[in-house]
Design an enzyme around this catalytic site. Structure first.
Site, PDB file in Angstrom:
ATOM      1  N   GLY A  14      45.578  35.923  39.813  1.00 38.90           N
ATOM      2  CA  GLY A  14      47.222  36.357  39.363  1.00 38.90           C
ATOM      3  C   GLY A  14      47.546  37.444  40.285  1.00 38.90           C
ATOM      4  NE  ARG A  75      44.877  31.618  38.554  1.00 35.14           N
ATOM      5  CZ  ARG A  75      44.994  33.010  38.204  1.00 35.14           C
ATOM      6  NH1 ARG A  75      43.887  33.668  37.789  1.00 35.14           N
ATOM      7  NH2 ARG A  75      46.137  33.161  37.387  1.00 35.14           N
ATOM      8  CG  ASP A 106      37.969  38.300  33.865  1.00 39.85           C
ATOM      9  OD1 ASP A 106      38.667  37.835  34.679  1.00 39.85           O
ATOM     10  OD2 ASP A 106      37.635  37.916  32.872  1.00 39.85           O
ATOM     11  CB  THR A 128      45.480  41.331  36.231  1.00 39.39           C
ATOM     12  OG1 THR A 128      45.887  40.444  35.040  1.00 39.39           O
ATOM     13  CG2 THR A 128      44.437  42.408  35.146  1.00 39.39           C
ATOM     14  CG  ASP A 130      47.173  38.751  31.691  1.00 40.70           C
ATOM     15  OD1 ASP A 130      48.517  38.873  31.885  1.00 40.70           O
ATOM     16  OD2 ASP A 130      46.389  37.703  31.558  1.00 40.70           O
ATOM     17  CG  ASP A 132      43.159  40.351  30.971  1.00 37.67           C
ATOM     18  OD1 ASP A 132      43.219  40.945  32.019  1.00 37.67           O
ATOM     19  OD2 ASP A 132      43.068  39.223  31.044  1.00 37.67           O
ATOM     20  NE  ARG A 174      43.944  33.674  32.457  1.00 31.12           N
ATOM     21  CZ  ARG A 174      44.228  32.747  33.263  1.00 31.12           C
ATOM     22  NH1 ARG A 174      44.254  31.580  33.124  1.00 31.12           N
ATOM     23  NH2 ARG A 174      44.694  33.323  34.716  1.00 31.12           N
TER      24      ARG A 174
HETATM   25  O1  F6P Z   1      46.520  36.690  34.866  1.00 36.09           O
HETATM   26  C1  F6P Z   1      47.602  36.843  34.922  1.00 36.09           C
HETATM   27  C2  F6P Z   1      48.485  35.595  34.465  1.00 36.09           C
HETATM   28  O2  F6P Z   1      49.816  35.747  34.922  1.00 36.09           O
HETATM   29  C3  F6P Z   1      48.364  35.233  32.974  1.00 36.09           C
HETATM   30  O3  F6P Z   1      49.197  36.098  32.260  1.00 36.09           O
HETATM   31  C4  F6P Z   1      48.958  34.062  33.115  1.00 36.09           C
HETATM   32  O4  F6P Z   1      48.322  33.300  31.713  1.00 36.09           O
HETATM   33  C5  F6P Z   1      48.043  33.247  34.318  1.00 36.09           C
HETATM   34  O5  F6P Z   1      48.015  34.229  35.082  1.00 36.09           O
HETATM   35  C6  F6P Z   1      48.931  32.176  34.922  1.00 36.09           C
HETATM   36  O6  F6P Z   1      48.103  31.911  35.923  1.00 36.09           O
HETATM   37  P1  F6P Z   1      48.903  30.908  37.236  1.00 36.09           P
HETATM   38  O7  F6P Z   1      49.400  32.125  38.013  1.00 36.09           O
HETATM   39  O8  F6P Z   1      47.639  30.316  37.740  1.00 36.09           O
HETATM   40  O9  F6P Z   1      49.772  29.990  36.622  1.00 36.09           O
END
Ligand code: F6P
Length: 358
Positions: A14, A75, A106, A128, A130, A132, A174
Site C-alpha cells: 500500500g 502487491r 512487512d 505504510t 498503518d 503496524d 488492517r
Molecule cells: O497497508 C495499508 C492499507 O491501506 C491498510 O490500511 C488497508 O487495510 C490496506 O492497505 C488496503 O489495501 P488495498 O490498497 O490493497 O486495498
C-alpha cells in the site's frame, strides 16, 4: 566499506504519503556519494518485469511534497516464488544493480531479506499509513493519514452538529488501531473501537444516551477497519444500526478508505522519510544490509530484518514453529520489550480517548 556503483529503489504494498520524500532522499544522498540510482516501477512486480527508470537529482527535484509514489506500487505474490526471485535477481545483475532499497511494510521487508540472501544486499524502509510494524515506533505516512482523517471528521462534525446526528467513521489500519486512536482523540470522538482491545458497546451506548440527555448534538465514533463481527463483516456498520435501534438518534456512516492514503505528506512524514532514506544509503555504503530503518525513542536506527519480522509475528500472535530458534535470549528479551512498549502505547492512547472523548 562496500563499493556500490548503482542502487535500485522500489516502493511496494500500500502506498503512503512520504514515499516520494524517501525516494528523493535516497537519490540525493547516493549522488552525493557518487552512486547512480535506478527506480523500479510498480514494486517487486516491476523487478520481475524489468521495468526500470533512471533516477537523477533533476528527475526527483520536486517530489518531496507529493503524495502517492512516483515509482508506483503493487502487491506481488509472484515475488515469493523461486522463479519470481530468480528473475528479479537476474534483472538486478543484468542492470548492474549492486544493492536495493525497498520501501513498504512487512511484506516488502520479506522481499528485501530474500534479495539479500540471493546476493543483492538490501535495506527496508517502513512506509505504510498503518504504523503496524512492531520494530519501529513510527512508519512513514501515519502522520499525513491521521491529519487527513481529522480534517474529514472536522467536516462531518459541522453537518452532525447542524442535524444533531451521530457519525460513525471507519478508518483504515488492517489489523492495527493506531489511525483510529490518533484520529479519534484529535477529533473529540465519544468512542474509539479498535481490534487490539475489547470494545464495550453497552458502555458506549450508555455514554451516547447520557451525552444526548445533557444536550450534546453531534457525536463522532471512530472504528478501525480491523474490528470485525464474528462472521468477518465490518463492525462499524453493525454499530450504526445498533446505535439507531437503541438510542433512536439519527446516525450516518462514512468510510474514507483510500482517501486517507493520498495527499501531500506532512512535515513529519517528509522529514522522517528524508532522514531514513539518507541513512539507508550511508549504511549500504558502510557495508550493512538486511536491516530495516526504524525510529526508536526518537532516533533512527537499523534493525535486523529477521528480528523485525519475528517481533511482528510475536506481537500479532502469529509465531510459527521454529521462528524463535535463531535468536539469542537477549534478542528475545528485546522483542518482548518492544511488544510491551507497543501495548503500553495502545493502552495509553485508548485511555486518553476514553477520558477526553466528549
Ligand atoms: O497497508 C495499508 C492499507 O491501506 C491498510 O490500511 C488497508 O487495510 C490496506 O492497505 C488496503 O489495501 P488495498 O490498497 O490493497 O486495498
Amino acid at each position: 566499506m562496500a563499493t556500490f556503483r548503482k542502487i535500485g529503489i522500489l516502493t511496494s504494498g500500500g502506498d503512503a504519503p512520504g514515499m516520494n520524500a524517501c525516494i528523493k532522499a535516497v537519490v540525493n544522498k547516493a549522488y552525493a556519494l557518487g552512486i547512480e540510482v535506478v527506480g523500479i516501477r510498480g514494486g517487486y512486480a516491476g523487478l520481475i518485469r524489468g521495468e526500470l527508470v533512471p533516477l537523477t537529482q533533476q528527475s526527483v527535484s520536486n517530489v518531496i511534497g507529493t503524495g502517492g509514489t512516483v515509482l508506483y506500487s503493487s502487491r506481488c505474490p509472484e515475488f515469493a516464488t523461486e522463479e519470481g526471485m530468480r528473475v528479479a535477481v537476474e534483472t538486478c545483475k543484468k542492470n548492474q544493480i549492486d544493492a536495493m532499497i525497498c520501501i513498504g511494510g512487512d511484506g516488502t521487508f520479506r522481499g528485501a531479506t530474500d534479495l539479500t540472501f540471493h546476493g543483492i544486499p538490501s535495506i527496508g524502509l517502513p512506509g505504510t499509513i498503518d504504523n503496524d510494524i512492531t520494530a519501529t515506533d513510527y512508519t512513514i505516512g501515519l502522520d499525513t493519514s491521521i491529519n487527513t482523517t481529522v480534517a474529514m471528521i472536522d467536516c462531518l462534525r459541522d453537518t452532525c452538529e447542524s442535524h444533531a446526528r451521530i457519525n460513525v467513521v471507519e478508518v483504515m489500519g488492517r489489523h492495527c488501531g493506531q489511525i483510529a486512536l490518533y484520529a479519534g482523540i484529535a477529533s473529540g470522538a465519544v468512542a474509539v473501537a479498535i481490534p487490539e482491545r475489547p470494545f464495550d458497546e453497552a458502555a458506549a451506548l450508555e455514554k451516547i444516551r447520557a451525552l444526548r440527555k445533557n444536550g450534546k448534538r453531534s457525536m463522532i465514533i471512530v472504528v478501525a477497519e480491523g474490528l470485525t463481527n464474528p462472521d468477518g463483516t465490518p463492525y462499524a456498520e453493525t454499530l450504526v444500526s445498533r446505535i439507531e435501534e437503541q438510542t433512536g438518534i439519527s446516525t450516518r456512516f462514512v468510510r474514507p478508505a483510500h482517501i486517507v492514503r493520498g495527499g501531500n505528506p506532512t512535515v513529519r512524514d517528509r522529514t522522517t522519510a528524508s532522514d531514513m532514506g539518507s541513512r539507508a544509503v550511508e549504511l549500504l555504503v558502510e557495508g550493512k544490509s538486511n536491516v530495516v530503518m526504524c525510529e526508536l525513542d526518537g532516533e533512527i536506527r537499523a534493525v535486523d530484518i529477521a528480528f523485525a519480522l519475528i517481533a511482528d509475528r510475536m506481537y500479532k500472535n502469529k509465531l510459527k514453529e521454529g521462528d524463535l530458534d535463531r535468536f539469542s535470549a537477549d534478542e528475545l528479551d528485546a522483542m518482548r520489550a518492544l511488544i510491551d512498549k507497543r501495548n503500553r502505547e495502545i493502552d495509553r492512547l485508548y485511555q486518553v480517548a476514553a477520558d477526553v472523548g466528549f
